[in-house]
Design an enzyme around this catalytic site. Structure first.
Site, short mmCIF file in Angstrom:
data_model
loop_
_atom_site.label_atom_id
_atom_site.label_comp_id
_atom_site.label_asym_id
_atom_site.label_seq_id
_atom_site.Cartn_x
_atom_site.Cartn_y
_atom_site.Cartn_z
N ASP A 86 54.49 -1.61 -3.26
CA ASP A 86 53.62 -2.67 -3.90
C ASP A 86 53.03 -3.45 -2.82
OD1 ASP A 86 53.10 -4.80 -5.82
OD2 ASP A 86 54.39 -6.13 -4.63
N GLU A 112 54.35 2.68 -7.40
CA GLU A 112 54.20 1.99 -6.34
C GLU A 112 55.67 2.90 -5.39
OE1 GLU A 112 52.91 -2.27 -7.97
OE2 GLU A 112 55.16 -1.76 -7.69
#
Length: 229
Positions: A50, A122
């Site tokens: 992320d 992610e």
């Protein structure tokens, strides 16, 4: 073509190395880990990925759009770095078929859930970042997959953020800020939402979607277009 082949073909084309054990961890959901001895799962890699995704896109926006103010850059980033965009990219790589899920998630079609797909995307970015190619390789991977979304976002105008655009249009007209009234129907695993955007005590427009966010966004778009008809 299998999902493994899809992902690794792309990595080979980009010259991006990926540690096999890290990729395996990246597609391991916590539900599978809990049902198989409480082993490791992908949430730590997701946390890393992320951050990598956000910094790569932020740097690109800063360099590529030198004349845009911070607020516009932030809107463009939000249009690209979000769960729905990550899930769409995950689908393009068929990551759902690679997922290791617990039986409960399998029963509720977890491999199709936006949240799980986005988290896995992610985590894969995080896995690549920790592999031999490091930051340069993860940046190349992210840029290849996400920069087309940046270009789409740049062309959206008010559609970049319909809720903010509607709020700004109402403020410019001296009208109250919008409020959203949500109704939900259907079973928990297949909810359908309807949003009505209210201005004062008057309904302006409605929108529907598979999440509250989608319904509110659809209602905001309809409301913005109604104001400009």
């Amino acid at each position: 073509m299998s999902a493994l082949t899809t992902l690794h073909t792309l990595l080979d084309e980009l010259g991006v190395p990926a540690d096999a054990q890290l990729v395996e961890l990246a597609v391991t959901h916590r539900s599978w880990a809990y049902e198989n001895g409480n082993g490791p799962h992908n949430e730590r890699l997701e946390f890393l990925g992320d951050a990598v995704l956000e910094i790569v896109i932020t740097e690109h926006l800063y360099v590529a759009y030198p004349d845009l103010p911070e607020g516009q850059l932030a809107k463009m980033r939000a249009a690209v770095v979000n769960a729905h965009s990550c899930a769409d990219v995950a689908r393009s790589l068929d990551l759902g078929t690679m997922l290791k899920l617990g039986q409960g998630e399998i029963n509720t079609r977890g491999a199709e859930k936006v949240s799980i797909l986005a988290d896995t995307m992610e985590a894969v970015i995080g896995a690549i970042h920790l592999s031999a190619g490091g930051a340069e390789a993860s940046s190349r991977f992210v840029r290849h997959l996400f920069l087309p979304l940046v270009e789409q976002a740049a062309a959206l105008g008010p559609g970049l953020d319909w809720k903010t655009s509607l709020q700004e249009a109402l403020a410019a007209a001296g009208r109250p800020a919008p409020l959203y009234v949500i109704e939900a129907t259907g079973p928990d695993h297949l909810r359908h939402f309807t949003a009505t955007v209210m201005v004062g005590d008057q309904p302006l427009a409605t929108g529907e979607g598979s999440s509250k966010r989608h319904a509110e966004t659809a209602a905001a778009e309809a409301g913005y277009r109604a104001l400009h008809d």
